[in-house]
Scaffold this active site. Structure first.
Site, short mmCIF file in Angstrom:
data_model
loop_
_atom_site.label_atom_id
_atom_site.label_comp_id
_atom_site.label_asym_id
_atom_site.label_seq_id
_atom_site.Cartn_x
_atom_site.Cartn_y
_atom_site.Cartn_z
N ARG A 1 19.41 5.49 -9.10
CA ARG A 1 18.17 6.24 -9.30
C ARG A 1 18.39 7.74 -9.15
NH1 ARG A 1 14.04 8.06 -5.23
NH2 ARG A 1 15.67 7.53 -3.75
N HIS B 1 22.11 6.49 0.55
CA HIS B 1 21.88 7.94 0.61
C HIS B 1 23.01 8.57 1.41
CE1 HIS B 1 20.03 11.81 1.07
NE2 HIS B 1 19.05 11.44 0.28
N SER C 1 0.82 -1.22 0.00
CA SER C 1 0.00 0.00 0.00
C SER C 1 0.85 1.27 0.00
CB SER C 1 -0.94 -0.01 1.20
OG SER C 1 -0.20 -0.17 2.40
N GLY C 2 1.96 1.24 -0.75
CA GLY C 2 2.68 2.47 -1.05
C GLY C 2 2.08 3.10 -2.29
N ASP D 1 10.41 -8.81 0.61
CA ASP D 1 9.52 -9.97 0.47
C ASP D 1 9.11 -10.21 -0.99
OD1 ASP D 1 9.65 -9.76 3.20
OD2 ASP D 1 7.51 -9.46 3.52
N ARG E 1 23.82 10.70 -6.13
CA ARG E 1 24.01 10.16 -4.77
C ARG E 1 25.20 9.22 -4.65
NH1 ARG E 1 17.64 9.34 -3.44
NH2 ARG E 1 17.32 11.57 -3.22
N TRP F 1 7.26 7.88 4.10
CA TRP F 1 8.44 8.55 4.64
C TRP F 1 9.13 9.48 3.64
CZ3 TRP F 1 9.39 8.43 9.69
CH2 TRP F 1 8.79 7.44 10.45
N HIS G 1 19.38 3.09 1.01
CA HIS G 1 18.21 3.94 0.78
C HIS G 1 17.26 3.38 -0.27
CE1 HIS G 1 15.86 7.56 0.72
NE2 HIS G 1 16.19 7.85 -0.52
N GLU H 1 16.80 18.91 -7.01
CA GLU H 1 17.56 17.99 -6.17
C GLU H 1 18.76 17.50 -6.95
OE1 GLU H 1 14.85 15.81 -2.97
OE2 GLU H 1 14.49 15.06 -4.96
N GLU I 1 9.15 0.19 -6.21
CA GLU I 1 10.54 -0.12 -5.87
C GLU I 1 10.87 -1.60 -6.00
OE1 GLU I 1 12.00 1.93 -2.43
OE2 GLU I 1 13.86 0.77 -2.39
#
Ligand SMILES: Cc1cc2nc3c(=O)[nH]c(=O)nc-3n(C[C@H](O)[C@H](O)[C@H](O)COP(=O)(O)OP(=O)(O)OC[C@H]3O[C@@H](n4cnc5c(N)ncnc54)[C@H](O)[C@@H]3O)c2cc1C
Length: 557
Positions: free
Chosen positions: A398, A253, A28-29, A232, A302, A60, A363, A129, A387
């Site tokens: 990414r 990260h 449920s993202g 999972d 990154r 998050w 990350h 960014e 993801e």
């Protein structure tokens, strides 16, 4: 190195109940919620999620969601920046889909109710960014973009709860994907806590299964990912016969708050956007170590910043570097980054007056279950989104804020694919091989091996040691007591073993894969994907798939 041998199914009590839907969405993202909301047009959708609807990496996410929304920007420019960050191994077609469909999907998300910050003229406000050469990051609540997106999608889900075409089960951990005799996916086994008649282990049958289970962060001792991110979906897909790709490309990260040597599990992230607004990095002796290393200095991709931070730490003998945002001022910081400022203060650092200790931590998984442009995996009827998937958009690394976008764009594409037609329900067949399960105490050792031997810097020697430790754990730490912890630990172990096998094979450094013994990028041998699947005996077999000869838009991609 001997390829790992892994379980083809997890030890699970026989299902005590069965339920049925047309499409089963796991997670449920942003990926799972988007797919479920859209797929109810294809048929009856059952959305299952491990804990609550809210708990996800999506919740998050801080920085934002990238899309070429500004009239001065373009999908082509976004494509170019994504390809640069991906260091030559993105799938161009997948990136083109992402950047072309992205702006429309972000506007739709705003129309659905996600309250992005706006300019005075009412347009979605955009910031920049690392790795982006244009302002294209839509954000919400200062630094609480994920929370707002999650809120809006869950509210949209609640709004359609009366729709008989959608059902949700929370506290439902999917253990395995069920295959029919012809191999296609036809449901899942799952363990549900406290849902009345559907309590304990059950089976949910479906005509299609969409894995949207998020990342693998808990494979490492320290990560920005929440506790549910135990890989999972990747492990279950492997056991179901699907191919997984590029797991060696792990994004660490660079600016995760350092809370001391003993801090484990999910650690507080300090978003790239703080550097986007002008914060700089210093080693413990006060030197700005990114200046002169990369043209974008602190806003370099990154992997570049993480490597530089690790080197600065090695040179100074420190366990962290400093993030310096003091010159941005208290008023600006509190307004723009309320969550981060509060979290820093809680830990005893005021970013308006103090240097904040930061270090790289796991990350994001750039690889995952291999899919095509419609989210289809190599197993018919099994889809992967977000993801957990490897659509090819991220390549070796990414680009910031492209992952929320990926879940959104490809969730829509999967739903469209499902709406085009679903196969008949098939009966599950028994899978060969004896079931296995690792005890939860193996988790700590898996995380330890991965952090010290397959972390930001790896080598042939360290990876061989990791592989050996993992093989020993797989043989010794077994249990016959099924539990959430044991299922998760077995999944962490399977993901770790696959990641290490890939990292050992890829004898070059690229993006999120840095080999101390092969420090250069090697396009002649390694411009392509590593793909693995389990053979019928549970042995991981890996193949290399070169990318087509490049027709690249710019030098060096
Ligand atoms: C701290 C942080 C900040 C980030 N900031 C940004 C950002 O600013 N911009 C950006 O683009 N990306 C960001 N990312 C990355 C981004 O948030 C994630 O990649 C993205 O949200 C993944 O979405 P998803 O739907 O694929 O997975 P998730 O949002 O992680 O959701 C996975 C879901 O699957 C469920 N699940 C897992 N296993 C099972 C199982 N066995 N059975 C049932 N359910 C299961 C979980 O409970 C969860 O609900 C950030 C990530 C973190 C951790």
């Amino acid at each position: 190195m001997t390829p790992p041998r892994l379980a083809r199914r997890l030890l699970t009590p026989d299902p005590g109940w069965t339920t049925q839907a047309d499409v089963i969405v796991v997670g449920s993202g942003i990926a799972g919620l988007t797919t479920a909301l859209e797929a109810r047009r294809a048929g009856r959708v059952l959305l299952v999620t491990k804990t609550t609807l809210q708990e996800s990496s999506t919740f998050w996410a801080q920085g934002g969601i990238a899309a070429a929304l500004d009239p001065g920007d373009s999908p082509d420019a976004h494509l170019r920046d994504t390809l640069v960050a991906g260091v030559g191994v993105c799938d161009d077609e997948a990136v083109r889909v992402l950047v072309t469909e992205g702006p429309k999907r972000v506007r739709e998300l705003a129309a659905l109710g996600a309250e992005f910050e706006r300019t005075d003229s009412g347009e979605i406000a955009l910031t920049r960014e690392g790795g982006h050469l244009h302002d294209r990051i839509a954000h919400a609540g200062g630094d609480a973009t994920g929370r707002e997106i999650s809120r809006a999608l869950i509210e949209a889900l609640h709004a359609v709860r009366a729709d008989p075409n959608i059902e949700v089960i929370e506290h439902a951990l999917v253990v395995d994907v069920l295959n029919a005799a012809d191999g296609r996916a036809c449901g899942v086994t799952l363990h549900v806590i406290g849902e009345g008649q559907r309590d304990g282990v059950g089976a949910a049958l479906g005509r299609a299964v969409v894995l949207a289970t998020g990342g693998i962060g808990q494979v490492y001792a320290s990560t920005t990912n929440p506790a549910v991110a135990t890989g999972d979906g990747v492990a279950a897909a492997l056991r179901a016969g699907a191919e997984v790709a590029d797991l060696e490309f792990v994004q660490f990260h660079p600016t995760v708050m350092w809370l001391g040597r003993s801090a484990k599990g999910q650690q507080p992230l300090i978003s790239e956007a703080v550097r986007g607004e002008g914060a700089v990095l210093r080693d413990v002796e006060g030197r700005r170590f990114m200046v002169g290393r990369h043209e974008l200095a602190e806003l370099a991709p990154r992997d570049v910043v993480s490597k530089a931070a690790v080197q600065a730490m090695a040179e100074t003998g420190a366990e962290h570097v400093w993030l310096d945002a003091r010159h941005l001022g208290a008023e600006f910081l509190e307004h723009r980054f309320p969550t981060i400022v509060a979290r820093c203060r809680e830990a005893g650092f005021d970013p308006a007056t103090d240097l904040v200790p930061v270090t790289p931590a796991q990350h994001y998984a750039s690889g995952g279950v291999r899919t095509d442009l419609h989210g289809r995996t190599s197993v018919p009827g099994l889809y992967a989104c977000g993801e957990v998937a490897c659509t090819g958009v991220h390549g070796a690394n990414r680009l910031a804020s492209n992952s929320l976008l990926e879940g959104l764009v490809f969730g829509h594409r999967i739903a469209a694919e499902l709406a085009a037609g679903l196969p008949d329900q098939a009966d599950p067949a028994e899978r060969d091989g004896s079931p296995a399960l690792l005890s939860n105490d193996a988790r700590f050792y898996v995380q330890g091996a991965m952090t010290t031997e397959a972390g930001v810097v790896r080598s042939g020697t360290s990876l061989a040691a990791a592989a050996e430790r993992l093989a020993r754990l797989g043989a010794e730490r077994v249990t016959d007591e099924a539990s959430t912890e044991a299922w998760e630990t077995t999944n962490l172990h399977a993901v770790a073993a696959t990641l290490v096998a890939h990292a050992a094979l890829r004898e070059e450094s690229r993006g999120g894969h840095w080999r101390a013994d092969f420090p250069e990028r090697d396009d002649a041998h390694w411009r392509g994907h590593l793909l693995s699947r389990l053979d019928p005996d549970g042995v991981l077999t890996t193949r290399y798939q070169p990318l087509p000869a490049a027709d690249r838009p710019a030098e060096g991609l």
